[in-house]
Design a protein around this motif. Structure first.
Motif, PDB file in Angstrom:
ATOM      1  N   CYS A   1       0.652  -1.184   0.487  1.00 52.10           N
ATOM      2  CA  CYS A   1       0.272  -0.262   0.197  1.00 52.10           C
ATOM      3  C   CYS A   1       0.804   1.409  -0.322  1.00 52.10           C
ATOM      4  CB  CYS A   1      -1.017   0.269   1.118  1.00 52.10           C
ATOM      5  SG  CYS A   1      -2.514  -1.179   1.230  1.00 52.10           S
TER       6      CYS A   1
ATOM      7  N   LEU B   1      -0.366   4.585  -2.742  1.00 53.45           N
ATOM      8  CA  LEU B   1      -0.387   5.063  -2.016  1.00 53.45           C
ATOM      9  C   LEU B   1       0.746   6.426  -2.588  1.00 53.45           C
ATOM     10  CD1 LEU B   1      -1.578   7.667  -0.751  1.00 53.45           C
ATOM     11  CD2 LEU B   1      -0.344   6.518   1.552  1.00 53.45           C
TER      12      LEU B   1
ATOM     13  N   GLN C   1      -0.031   6.969  -6.459  1.00 46.74           N
ATOM     14  CA  GLN C   1      -0.920   7.603  -6.260  1.00 46.74           C
ATOM     15  C   GLN C   1      -0.675   9.157  -5.937  1.00 46.74           C
ATOM     16  OE1 GLN C   1      -3.903   7.025  -3.373  1.00 46.74           O
ATOM     17  NE2 GLN C   1      -5.123   5.922  -5.711  1.00 46.74           N
TER      18      GLN C   1
ATOM     19  N   MET D   1      -6.139   2.622   3.314  1.00 44.30           N
ATOM     20  CA  MET D   1      -6.103   1.848   1.715  1.00 44.30           C
ATOM     21  C   MET D   1      -5.963   0.430   2.325  1.00 44.30           C
ATOM     22  SD  MET D   1      -3.025   3.137  -1.505  1.00 44.30           S
ATOM     23  CE  MET D   1      -4.061   3.143  -2.211  1.00 44.30           C
TER      24      MET D   1
ATOM     25  N   LYS E   1      -9.141  -1.124   2.637  1.00 45.46           N
ATOM     26  CA  LYS E   1      -9.758  -0.965   2.111  1.00 45.46           C
ATOM     27  C   LYS E   1      -9.865  -1.934   0.660  1.00 45.46           C
ATOM     28  CE  LYS E   1     -10.869   3.567   0.947  1.00 45.46           C
ATOM     29  NZ  LYS E   1     -11.050   5.187  -0.156  1.00 45.46           N
ATOM     30  N   TRP E   2      -8.203  -2.671   0.825  1.00 39.86           N
ATOM     31  CA  TRP E   2      -7.932  -3.583   0.120  1.00 39.86           C
ATOM     32  C   TRP E   2      -8.613  -4.770   0.568  1.00 39.86           C
ATOM     33  CZ3 TRP E   2      -6.100  -7.817   0.761  1.00 39.86           C
ATOM     34  CH2 TRP E   2      -5.244  -9.010   0.203  1.00 39.86           C
TER      35      TRP E   2
ATOM     36  N   VAL F   1      -8.853   0.159  -5.059  1.00 38.55           N
ATOM     37  CA  VAL F   1      -7.483   0.253  -4.467  1.00 38.55           C
ATOM     38  C   VAL F   1      -7.351  -1.500  -5.086  1.00 38.55           C
ATOM     39  CG1 VAL F   1      -6.572  -0.882  -2.585  1.00 38.55           C
ATOM     40  CG2 VAL F   1      -7.884   1.084  -2.596  1.00 38.55           C
TER      41      VAL F   1
END
Length: 595
Positions: A167, A171, A174, A234, A237-238, A245
RNA sequence: GAUUCCAUAGCUCAGCUGGAUAGAGCACAAGUUUUCUAAACUUGCGGUCAUUGGUUCGAAUCCAAUUGGGAUCACCA
């Protein structure tokens, strides 16, 4: 029949006959090169039963062996050492018996034991480094050795493709990636993702510093830094299967896999079965429930679950967090059980660095306590870490030696050296590039595998890996010399003989030494398999190549006048070449036909 | 603090299950090619096997202690 076994039995007979005593185990050692003889029996242990002086005891046993064993050609006694000379005839018959045989029998019995070996097991947030290289080479080589020793081997790789570290890369990409892809920037996918892992850390550290300057403790700052909070979100969410994600994760992981594949191909390693943690990380919870029901595991007041190993000298190990989520150990339990259900295996080997010794002790003991019989076959192939002169490699501090870069450097060095020595003349571009790879990667692999796996090893980037001396190129070179001899011989008119080989009556000492080394191959292979140590093979093949190199230098082969002797020496050389190639294959190292 | 691994030549390493005068490679010094590929071969230099004690006919090897170094001991992976 195995000469040591036969001598052992004859020695037992001798002890029975001479002293009316029976001894269970007789072992022989290699005779010290300063003395005449091939095998040595140390007789100090027999003095109690012989009730005679060492010299006398040794002489009596020697005489018995000489009289009753046709293979024994003579002996000498020095103090308590009985040096036994094995007849040239025996060694020649041995050489004859292995003529044209492959050194490794690839045919497996139907009931061959199955060994599952897990190695590599990378994280998908950064490219592979030198530590992974040792792991990969070791795992691959041990698998080859076990196969050669008659096991059915399943090579597996457990890819750690999920978790907070991934992650972090996601991130950072992103936030700061501007949509760049391996295609758009021409970077290998694993390196690109690694770049963002470092990027994350850079910004993260700044946030921590800022928080500390605001008066927070270091610990709090690390937990409360905004970037870390977002990364954790994140991860949640994953786990909740958030579509966005997940698709970002999938895209970046695929970049990494493409990069890893290229690295694995270059290293020459492969796998029969690949597991992904994203698929296995939830395993193990049902095992916890069973363990609780059986009373082997216990629940704390806060609801977390643990196993008490204090009676075994270990600690209490938590297996389930208070919130019910799993820890690393939980999924390792689950994965092990799943594998045992999927495949029947006698042994399962985990190739993991020795910093995890404690983890595997706990894992194996927990499985045993949970009642899984097969846990007795679990083995942690614990290897020492690769260190730099300044200490341990640290990915975040940029002190890692990158696998791809190192391999390329080795190939470049091989190319430069080959050109300098005029070794690549007359080769096509394709062939010469293949040669540089064979030599450069061979040097790297041998460098890493010749060290006892259990020991940590030092790599100094300032000193390039050698191509002379105790190295793969030296061994390859001697193989090449043999092939050159065989090519030349084929062109000499009249030399080709369809008649059976005429073996000489007497052997030169180097020739005998070489045959004895060939004879030792099987016991070394066996030992390497039981010790899981490619280093034993590496040392063996170096010694063989070195002894051949001396023989080649001292003794004429094609220049010899007697045709029978030429053919014999060629035959011996060819057999040595076969042994070198087979040994190198166990190390995952190729040999060229010319260099 | 507890557990565990390690310490052999200037450097990198062999020497596991106790045996003869502790071995290689690199580095350094000297030599070897009209002769099968010199990425080679030969010779030299280089050691208190961390230290001390113990077991043994015999210890680099086994045991203990000490010193120095690494790793681990998380509801991290």
């Amino acid at each position: 029949m195995d000469i040591e076994k036969k001598l052992g039995e004859k020695t037992k007979e001798a002890l029975l006959f001479l002293y009316n005593a029976s001894i269970e185990k007789i072992t022989f050692e290699k005779t010290n090169p300063d003395f005449e003889g091939d095998l040595t029996l140390v007789v100090f242990n027999f003095l109690k039963i012989s009730k005679k002086k060492p010299e006398e005891t040794a002489a009596e046993i020697g005489n018995f062996l000489l009289a009753n064993t046709p293979e024994v050609a003579g002996f000498n006694v020095i103090k308590g050492f009985l040096n036994i000379v094995i007849s040239d005839a025996y060694w020649l018959s041995y050489l004859k018996s292995i003529s044209g045989q492959p050194f490794i029998n690839a045919e497996l019995r139907a009931d061959a034991p199955t060994v599952m070996i897990e190695y590599s097991s990378p994280n998908t947030n950064k490219p592979l480094h030198l530590g992974h290289v040792r792991n990969n080479l070791l795992g691959y080589s041990v698998a080859e050795i076990l196969k050669a020793a008659g096991n059915k081997v399943i090579k597996t790789n457990l890819v750690n493709d999920r978790g907070i570290h991934i992650c972090k890369s996601m991130l950072a990409w992103q936030k700061w990636g501007n949509g760049e892809t391996p295609e758009s920037c021409g970077m290998k996918g694993d390196h690109l993702v690694g770049k963002y892992y470092v990027e994350f850390d850079k910004h993260y550290k700044k946030e921590i510093e800022a928080l500390i300057s605001q008066g927070k403790s270091k610990e709090d700052a690390e937990k409360q830094a905004p970037l870390m909070l977002v990364a954790q979100e994140m991860l949640f969410k994953w786990e909740a299967n958030d579509e966005k994600v997940r698709s970002l994760w999938l895209m970046m992981n695929n970049w990494v896999y493409a990069g890893f594949e290229a690295t694995y191909n270059m290293l020459g390693v492969d796998f029969d079965k690949i597991y992904f943690e994203s698929k296995t990380y939830l395993l193990g919870k049902n095992i916890i429930d069973e363990g609780l029901a059986k009373g082997i595991l216990k629940r704390r007041s806060d609801n977390s679950v643990y196993i008490d190993l204090t009676a075994d000298g270990l600690d209490e190990k938590t297996l389930l967090r208070a919130d019910g989520t799993s820890v690393y150990m939980t999924q390792d339990l689950g994965t092990a059980v799943q594998r045992a259900e999927e495949e029947h295996f006698e042994k399962m080997i985990y190739t993991v660095a020795n910093e995890q010794d404690y983890h595997f002790k706990v894992l194996f003991l927990t499985l045993k306590k949970l009642g899984y019989d097969w846990s007795a076959g679990l083995y942690h192939l614990s290897y020492g870490m690769v260190e730099l002169p300044e200490g341990k490699m640290k990915s975040r501090e940029g002190t890692v030696v990158d696998a791809d870069e190192l391999m390329q450097e080795m190939i470049d060095t091989a190319a430069a050296t080959s050109k300098e020595l005029g070794k690549a003349e007359g080769l096509s571009k394709e062939d010469s590039e293949k040669l540089y790879r064979t030599i450069g990667l061979g040097a790297l692999k041998y460098f890493m595998l010749k060290v006892d796996p259990k020991k940590k090893m030092l790599f100094n980037p300032a000193e390039s890996i050698d191509f002379n001396g105790n190295t793969a190129p030296f061994i390859q070179f001697n193989y090449v010399r043999i092939q050159a001899l065989l090519r030349k011989a084929a062109e000499i008119p009249g030399l080709e003989s369809t008649a059976p080989l005429v073996f000489p009556v007497n052997l030169m000492s180097k020739e005998k030494g070489l045959i004895i080394r060939l004879y030792n191959f099987n016991s070394i292979l066996k030992e390497a398999a039981s010790e899981y140590s490619p280093a034993l093979i590496a040392n063996y093949v170096y010694d063989l190549a070195k002894e051949f190199s001396q023989y080649y230098h001292d003794v004429p082969i094609l220049k010899e006048e007697q045709k029978d002797l030429i053919l014999f020496r060629l035959h011996l050389s060819k057999t040595i070449g076969t042994a070198i190639k087979a040994s190198m294959k166990l190390l995952g190292i190729e040999v060229p036909e010319r260099m």
